[in-house]
Write an enzyme that holds these catalytic residues in place. Structure first.
Site, PDB file in Angstrom:
ATOM      1  N   ASP A 273      32.346  -0.242 -22.552  1.00  0.00           N
ATOM      2  CA  ASP A 273      33.780  -0.481 -22.433  1.00  0.00           C
ATOM      3  C   ASP A 273      33.989  -1.994 -22.593  1.00  0.00           C
ATOM      4  OD1 ASP A 273      36.483  -0.278 -22.090  1.00  0.00           O
ATOM      5  OD2 ASP A 273      36.384   0.961 -20.298  1.00  0.00           O
TER       6      ASP A 273
HETATM    7  C1  NOJ Z   1      39.349  -0.627 -21.736  1.00  0.00           C
HETATM    8  C2  NOJ Z   1      39.548   0.826 -21.412  1.00  0.00           C
HETATM    9  O1  NOJ Z   1      38.916   1.131 -20.189  1.00  0.00           O
HETATM   10  C3  NOJ Z   1      39.038   1.765 -22.484  1.00  0.00           C
HETATM   11  O2  NOJ Z   1      39.423   3.066 -22.165  1.00  0.00           O
HETATM   12  C4  NOJ Z   1      39.551   1.361 -23.825  1.00  0.00           C
HETATM   13  O3  NOJ Z   1      39.139   2.263 -24.805  1.00  0.00           O
HETATM   14  C5  NOJ Z   1      39.056  -0.044 -24.122  1.00  0.00           C
HETATM   15  N1  NOJ Z   1      39.585  -0.961 -23.117  1.00  0.00           N
HETATM   16  C6  NOJ Z   1      39.452  -0.532 -25.505  1.00  0.00           C
HETATM   17  O4  NOJ Z   1      40.798  -0.804 -25.550  1.00  0.00           O
END
Ligand code: NOJ
Length: 735
Positions: A273
């Site tokens: 993430d």
């Molecule tokens: C953080 C989020 O937790 C995740 O779900 C998302 O896909 C990513 N950022 C990318 O934006």
């Protein structure tokens, strides 16, 4: 193009010398990998956020994927640099959070789950893929499979709610829709199952908070949707921000290698993430950024989203022997395989005129409307809905004409100009008196309330649209109080004083605590942010052109203090015995006693406001007694249970019949009941249909005391009902 030719001829050579079991893609991957320098490999493992300005990084081979760009021109600029200027011409993958539609916005995933209709969910994902790929996006960070049992957590909006089975069914539907029949189809988009794992179990519902999940509950509750979607061919997986038993997911070898690869045999690509590798420093699990890269790669991560740790330190780590080239090759193989499978080497560029031809296509809008219709849940109706006879209605409330808000969280590319609001749509059906009452959901200014009440008295009925602005749910938007914000409850109460039928429509990103508002209305429809076509969908339901069929994918609470609350909890030693002593039943100066109904609150009692699976219709359904074909089953047998379902009312309508099972005694304590099957059944007025559920006994398996996945013989009970709290149990035995 010269590079691609070289790669392909190398692939032919390798195949000529015979690598028997290798697929054509594997051969291409190996041929390319063998030409890559360490630095080029590390570049592939780096994902950066941005658009055209990343072209120099792409030309230098420092980036394998970009995120957050959905402009086809910019994507092509970066792609051109990667394909035509980098030494080996390896294309980038453009990724994006396409969570519930790209331009045409569908209901938020929690609303899609409320349809209990995997076919419409798959269609929504297919449409999202068609629109997103037309803009050059070939990889979405969806579906989110986090089990969510606490509505205070803002991200409940992004998933399928509290139930592992529903979560798996909806997750598989989304994966199929995004990826289509073949990833190489230019309209296919790689799915990313996220967040692995347990992110939704954040203590207290506070986003990013720590979790407490035993290995058994991981296996019984949190893994199943990931395993099902992995088996359905999900191309990628994202690690989660949280730690599991002290080890952050991004550095968790047990999760990423032992479970995912060795136990499940999944061969997709793992991405972190956003800076979840870097955050291992704050967790106190890594010393510094260099250490995060070492731990993440050795744990099994293939691509780093935005920590910059891989690009900066991996070369050094390899030289120092802390990360082996074998691990690097594993990661790069997974990345290259995805790129070959997506056909990016053959078709790296997007036609910059393509999106104009598909965005907001009539069939996309129609599907979005149907999904919004099916996702709305009728929570109360004392007979006022549908408003078929009313001519003049008052429309009020901050969500009646909020084109941006009704799209909900994570609708990056949805354009509010295309949203049709309930106000727009109701004007097509009624003489509408429009009084906003409040400007937005947190507005506390009651200055217009007298005018709203006066308008209500001039109308045949009032429809009050309340709820949450989009930004009040989603990532980093947890709440401790789940009542309607601002003066919305006061607005409903004020309208009720006019004495006309009051319909409340809640448009929100999570289950709110709406008990006091229910008391002030005749009917309540709950619409999880319904997206672009939410207005026409809700107008059809209000007018009676469509009949509600949605069911709650999460338990609705009386008070946020009840959270976490979910229907499939384990048996306790003191289950509810039907006698609740409530706060005001207790005599003054009462002596100490622990008698009475058990696991409950003195103020809110034992039950929730509405159970999981609940939802009314404009008609009434009558469930016959379930008949089990063979109530003594072998472990390799199939349970078959049938019953009659009758539509007793005057509307053609669809019911979601739900099969729940309880394993009465286990080597470890088992849940009070678990959803095992559901089916949407449409019945004409007065019609009866016999429905049959088939459930292989193997699906009653669970992770037992010895941490083995087995069906334990013994007594079971099942229920077939319209929600998780209804129906009479019927017994069966597994021998
Ligand atoms: C953080 C989020 O937790 C995740 O779900 C998302 O896909 C990513 N950022 C990318 O934006």
């Amino acid at each position: 193009m010269k590079t691609i030719r070289f790669i392909l001829s190398a692939a032919v050579l390798i195949s000529a010398i015979g690598c028997g079991a290798q697929s054509e893609t594997d051969r291409k991957v190996e041929a390319l990998l063998s030409q890559m320098s360490l630095q080029e490999k590390i570049g592939q493992m780096n994902q950066l956020s941005g658009g055209a300005w990343l072209k120099d990084e792409a030309a230098a081979g420092n980036v394998g994927s970009i995120l957050n760009c959905s402009d086809p021109k910019e994507i092509n600029i970066v792609q051109k640099a990667a394909v035509e200027e980098s030494r080996l011409g390896i294309p980038i993958i453009a990724s994006r959070d396409v969570i519930h539609g790209f331009h045409t916005i569908f209901p938020i995933p929690l609303g899609q789950a409320a349809t209990f209709n995997p076919a419409i969910v798959e269609k929504g994902a297919r449409i999202a893929a068609i629109e997103a790929t037309a803009s050059g996006v070939r990889w979405t960070f969806s579906p989110m499979l986090d089990i969510a049992r606490d509505p205070r957590w803002g991200r409940v909006a992004e998933g399928s709610g509290e139930d592992p089975y529903l979560d798996a069914v909806m997750g598989v539907a989304m994966v199929k829709g995004y990826q289509g029949d073949n990833l190489s189809d230019p309209t296919s988009m790689a799915a990313c199952i996220k967040h692995f794992v347990g992110y939704g179990a954040a203590e207290g519902g506070r986003d990013y908070n720590t979790t407490m999940i035993s290995e058994r509950s991981l296996r019984n509750t949190y893994f199943p949707a990931f395993k099902a979607t992995a088996e359905a061919g999900a191309a990628t997986l994202m690690t989660s921000f949280n730690e599991i038993d002290g080890v952050p997911s991004t550095g968790n070898k047990w999760l990423l290698k032992d479970i995912l690869r060795d136990e499940w045999g999944w061969d997709g690509m793992v991405v972190t993430d956003w800076n979840s590798a870097g955050e291992m420093i704050a967790h106190g699990f890594s010393r510094d950024l260099k250490h995060t890269a070492e731990q993440a790669i050795n744990a099994g991560v293939d691509m780093d989203m935005m920590s910059y740790g891989f690009i900066q330190y991996v070369e050094e780590l390899v030289k120092e022997g802390k990360v082996s080239e074998k691990e690097i090759d594993r990661a790069v193989r997974n990345i290259l395989k995805l790129k070959f499978e997506l056909g990016l080497f053959e078709n790296p560029y997007v036609d910059e005129t393509a999106s104009a031809k598909v965005d907001y296509a009539p069939e996309h809008l129609e599907a979005a409307k149907q999904c919004a219709v099916e996702s709305a849940v009728l929570l109360k109706n004392n007979g006022v809905l549908p408003l078929s006879a009313a001519r003049t209605i008052l429309v009020t409330g901050p969500l009646a004409d909020a084109p941006y808000e009704q799209m909900g969280t994570w609708a990056f590319d949805g354009q509010k100009e295309h949203t049709i609001t309930p106000l727009d749509a109701l004007r097509e059906e009624y003489n509408v008196i429009w009084e906003p009452g409040l400007a937005y959901s947190r507005d506390k200014n009651t200055k217009d309330f007298a005018r709203v009440r006066n308008a209500a008295s001039r109308a045949d009925a009032a429809v009050v649209f309340v709820g949450e602005e989009a930004i009040l749910s989603g990532e980093a938007h947890s709440l401790s109080n789940l009542n309607l914000q601002g003066a919305q409850s006061e607005l409903i109460a004020e309208v009720a004083k006019a004495g006309k039928p009051v319909v409340v429509v809640v448009i929100a990103g999570r289950p709110l605590t709406i008990e006091r508002d229910l008391a002030n209305c005749d009917a309540m429809l709950y619409s999880f942010h319904p997206g672009t076509m939410g207005g026409p969908a809700l107008a059809d339901l209000i007018k009676g052109k469509a009949v509600p069929s949605g069911k709650l994918p999460m338990t609705f609470l009386r008070d946020a203090g009840q959270a976490p609350f979910y229907y499939n909890h384990n048996n306790s030693g003191r289950p509810c015995n039907g006698t609740e002593t409530l706060l005001n039943d207790i005599p003054i100066a009462a002596g100490q006693t622990s008698l009475g109904c058990t696991s409950y609150y003195l103020d809110t009692g034992y039950g929730p406001l509405f159970p999981f699976g609940y939802g009314l219709s404009y008609t009434e359904f009558e469930y016959g007694k379930p008949v089990i074909e063979n109530a003594e089953l072998e472990r390799d047998g199939v349970l078959r249970v049938s019953l009659d379902l009758k539509n007793k009312g005057k509307y053609e309508a669809t019911e979601v019949a739900q099969l729940y099972v309880q394993d009465c005694v286990g080597s470890v304590v088992r849940p009070v009941k678990e959803l095992k099957r559901f089916e949407r059944i449409t019945l004409a007025p007065g019609e009866t249909k016999t429905i049959t559920f088939e459930l292989p006994v193997a699906e009653l398996a669970f992770w037992n005391f010895d941490m083995e996945y087995v069906v334990e013989p013994g007594d079971f009970r099942l229920w077939v009902a319209g929600d998780s709290a209804s129906g009479e149990p019927v017994g069966f035995v597994v021998k």
